[in-house]
Design an enzyme around this catalytic site. Structure first.
Site, mmCIF file in Angstrom:
data_model
loop_
_atom_site.group_PDB
_atom_site.id
_atom_site.type_symbol
_atom_site.label_atom_id
_atom_site.label_comp_id
_atom_site.label_asym_id
_atom_site.label_seq_id
_atom_site.Cartn_x
_atom_site.Cartn_y
_atom_site.Cartn_z
ATOM 1 N N LYS A 214 -1.751 -14.689 6.002
ATOM 2 C CA LYS A 214 -0.632 -14.764 5.061
ATOM 3 C C LYS A 214 0.220 -16.007 5.356
ATOM 4 O O LYS A 214 0.665 -16.700 4.444
ATOM 5 C CB LYS A 214 0.233 -13.503 5.129
ATOM 6 C CG LYS A 214 -0.414 -12.273 4.505
ATOM 7 C CD LYS A 214 -0.722 -12.488 3.026
ATOM 8 C CE LYS A 214 -1.309 -11.259 2.352
ATOM 9 N NZ LYS A 214 -1.670 -11.522 0.942
ATOM 10 N N ASP B 135 -11.039 -6.085 -10.688
ATOM 11 C CA ASP B 135 -11.171 -5.669 -9.284
ATOM 12 C C ASP B 135 -12.656 -5.608 -8.959
ATOM 13 O O ASP B 135 -13.502 -5.602 -9.854
ATOM 14 C CB ASP B 135 -10.511 -4.277 -9.074
ATOM 15 C CG ASP B 135 -10.144 -4.012 -7.612
ATOM 16 O OD1 ASP B 135 -8.948 -3.875 -7.311
ATOM 17 O OD2 ASP B 135 -11.062 -3.980 -6.765
ATOM 18 N N GLY C 232 -5.666 -1.823 -6.506
ATOM 19 C CA GLY C 232 -4.998 -1.620 -5.209
ATOM 20 C C GLY C 232 -3.629 -0.980 -5.357
ATOM 21 O O GLY C 232 -3.172 -0.706 -6.470
ATOM 22 N N GLN C 233 -2.966 -0.774 -4.199
ATOM 23 C CA GLN C 233 -1.666 -0.082 -4.197
ATOM 24 C C GLN C 233 -0.647 -0.810 -5.058
ATOM 25 O O GLN C 233 0.092 -0.206 -5.824
ATOM 26 C CB GLN C 233 -1.137 0.019 -2.752
ATOM 27 C CG GLN C 233 0.168 0.787 -2.657
ATOM 28 C CD GLN C 233 0.891 0.615 -1.335
ATOM 29 O OE1 GLN C 233 0.487 -0.147 -0.459
ATOM 30 N NE2 GLN C 233 1.999 1.307 -1.200
ATOM 31 N N TYR D 27 -4.210 -10.600 9.638
ATOM 32 C CA TYR D 27 -3.567 -10.446 8.323
ATOM 33 C C TYR D 27 -2.338 -11.370 8.255
ATOM 34 O O TYR D 27 -2.186 -12.162 7.329
ATOM 35 C CB TYR D 27 -3.166 -8.982 8.145
ATOM 36 C CG TYR D 27 -2.314 -8.690 6.939
ATOM 37 C CD1 TYR D 27 -0.964 -8.375 7.089
ATOM 38 C CD2 TYR D 27 -2.847 -8.721 5.661
ATOM 39 C CE1 TYR D 27 -0.183 -8.086 5.999
ATOM 40 C CE2 TYR D 27 -2.059 -8.434 4.552
ATOM 41 C CZ TYR D 27 -0.728 -8.102 4.738
ATOM 42 O OH TYR D 27 0.058 -7.825 3.646
ATOM 43 N N ASP E 223 -15.539 -10.436 -8.579
ATOM 44 C CA ASP E 223 -15.501 -10.741 -7.144
ATOM 45 C C ASP E 223 -14.780 -12.078 -7.010
ATOM 46 O O ASP E 223 -15.339 -13.126 -7.325
ATOM 47 C CB ASP E 223 -16.937 -10.839 -6.592
ATOM 48 C CG ASP E 223 -16.928 -11.249 -5.120
ATOM 49 O OD1 ASP E 223 -18.003 -11.308 -4.508
ATOM 50 O OD2 ASP E 223 -15.830 -11.533 -4.594
ATOM 51 N N GLY F 82 -7.451 -7.660 -8.189
ATOM 52 C CA GLY F 82 -7.083 -6.621 -7.230
ATOM 53 C C GLY F 82 -6.278 -5.538 -7.934
ATOM 54 O O GLY F 82 -5.372 -4.927 -7.384
ATOM 55 N N ARG G 172 -13.806 -3.046 -7.443
ATOM 56 C CA ARG G 172 -14.095 -1.625 -7.618
ATOM 57 C C ARG G 172 -14.083 -1.271 -9.094
ATOM 58 O O ARG G 172 -13.635 -2.052 -9.928
ATOM 59 C CB ARG G 172 -13.021 -0.781 -6.892
ATOM 60 C CG ARG G 172 -13.093 -0.898 -5.373
ATOM 61 C CD ARG G 172 -11.856 -0.326 -4.717
ATOM 62 N NE ARG G 172 -10.716 -1.253 -4.819
ATOM 63 C CZ ARG G 172 -9.549 -1.024 -4.213
ATOM 64 N NH1 ARG G 172 -9.365 0.096 -3.552
ATOM 65 N NH2 ARG G 172 -8.565 -1.897 -4.297
HETATM 66 C C1 VAH Z 1 0.480 -3.699 6.036
HETATM 67 N N1 VAH Z 1 1.490 -2.733 4.039
HETATM 68 O O1 VAH Z 1 0.908 -2.753 6.657
HETATM 69 C C2 VAH Z 1 1.110 -3.988 4.661
HETATM 70 C C3 VAH Z 1 2.329 -4.874 4.783
HETATM 71 C C4 VAH Z 1 4.445 -5.362 6.038
HETATM 72 C C5 VAH Z 1 3.284 -4.458 5.905
HETATM 73 O O2 VAH Z 1 1.970 -6.197 4.908
HETATM 74 O O3 VAH Z 1 -0.390 -4.388 6.456
#
Ligand code: VAH
Length: 308
Positions: free
Chosen positions: A144, A32, A9-10, A140, A50, A6, A34
């Site tokens: 996590k 990545d 990514g940011q 998400y 991948d 990754g 990409r």
């Molecule tokens: C999001 N930048 O917004 C992430 C982060 C706490 C926010 O997990 O999904």
């Protein structure tokens, strides 16, 4: 040798550059799905990967004598809500692939980021503690939280040295964010600079835990460099830098760009943000491995505006 998954990514771009500075360019293999990010070109080895292809990942780990993996690939909160099953599949299977290969190949260390998104509306909103009610309301956050449980399981059951941090919203200028709810705090700087105005998709008093990327990168490396005996949390450490609202960051930007104005048009991301804490208690990270943030809102604002 480190494999970073990754890397475009940011977080990935900056973590790759920081790790290469610390351990030498050739010792950090960036990967990545990409094609290589411009900021990474010429700074070290890069492969297209991948992470969902476990066999390919396993072969790559063996062929390149990988001893540590940093897994930064994930679908973030806002994007995840548009395709929950895909987000769950990618966020979970990527982690399970990495953890199982770490066990099979007896890798030294694994890093995988969690998030304050694991907390939900029933968690205490202020100074949210490390151990409390955790009922995430986004896919998400669910992925996590489940991932944290798997990390702790692979550590206790198989001795995999996996470490993790519950990042707040991260703000940076080097690489674009990937579909987060906290991304307003990045967009606002670009809009302020280009158009002297910004329409926020979160309401003015939406307080969220935030952190400037240099602090997040340093926290990650300090955690990974700590002696294993100091790590008392094998799910994911709460980590905190600052908390602010759209109204507060707009006022701070106005001190640099007096003509700047902000409007508020909350969208579907408002209810995601409403379920998250206002502020985080990270005393365990401070006590266990000496964590201390350096950037507050004014220092970050000055640095962001100077660099974008
Ligand atoms: C999001 N930048 O917004 C992430 C982060 C706490 C926010 O997990 O999904």
């Amino acid at each position: 040798k480190i494999l970073l998954i990754g890397a475009c990514g940011q977080i990935g771009v900056e973590l790759t550059l920081a790790l290469r500075k610390m351990y030498g360019d050739a010792n950090v293999l960036a990967s990545d799905l990409r094609e290589e990010h411009d900021l990474l070109k010429g700074t070290g080895p890069y492969v297209s990967l991948d992470v969902m292809n476990k066999e390919m990942l396993h072969v790559l780990v063996i062929r390149h004598n990988i001893t540590q993996i940093y897994l930064l690939a994930a679908i973030l909160s806002a994007t995840g809500e548009k395709n929950p099953l895909l987000a769950w599949h990618i966020n979970m299977q990527s982690l399970l692939n990495v953890l199982d290969i770490a066990k099979e190949e007896n890798l030294d260390k694994i890093y995988w980021p969690s998030s304050i998104a694991v907390f939900g509306p029933n968690s205490p909103a202020m100074d949210t503690p490390q151990h409390t009610i955790i009922e995430p309301t986004t896919i998400y956050g669910i992925s996590k939280f489940a991932g944290e449980r798997w990390c702790e399981y692979y550590n206790h059951r198989f001795g995999v040295d996996v470490r993790s941090l519950r990042y707040p919203g991260l703000i940076s200028y080097k690489s674009a964010p990937g579909g987060g709810t906290t991304d307003y705090a990045i967009e606002i700087f670009h809009e302020a600079k280009e158009h002297k105005k910004y329409t926020s998709f979160l309401a003015e008093n939406t307080y969220l835990p935030m952190m400037y990327m240099p602090d997040a990168i340093r926290a990650t490396i300090e955690l990974m460099e700590s002696d294993a005996s100091k790590i008392s949390v094998r799910s994911a450490y709460n980590l905190s830098g600052m908390s602010f609202s759209p109204k507060e960051i707009a006022a701070e930007i106005k001190q640099h760009i007096p003509a700047f104005t902000i409007a508020y048009e909350p969208d579907y991301r408002q209810q995601i943000a409403d379920g998250w804490p206002d502020s985080i208690d990270d005393s365990l990270a401070r006590n266990d491995w000496g964590w201390k943030h350096e950037f507050d809102l004014s220092k970050m604002t000055a640095d962001m505006l100077a660099n974008i």
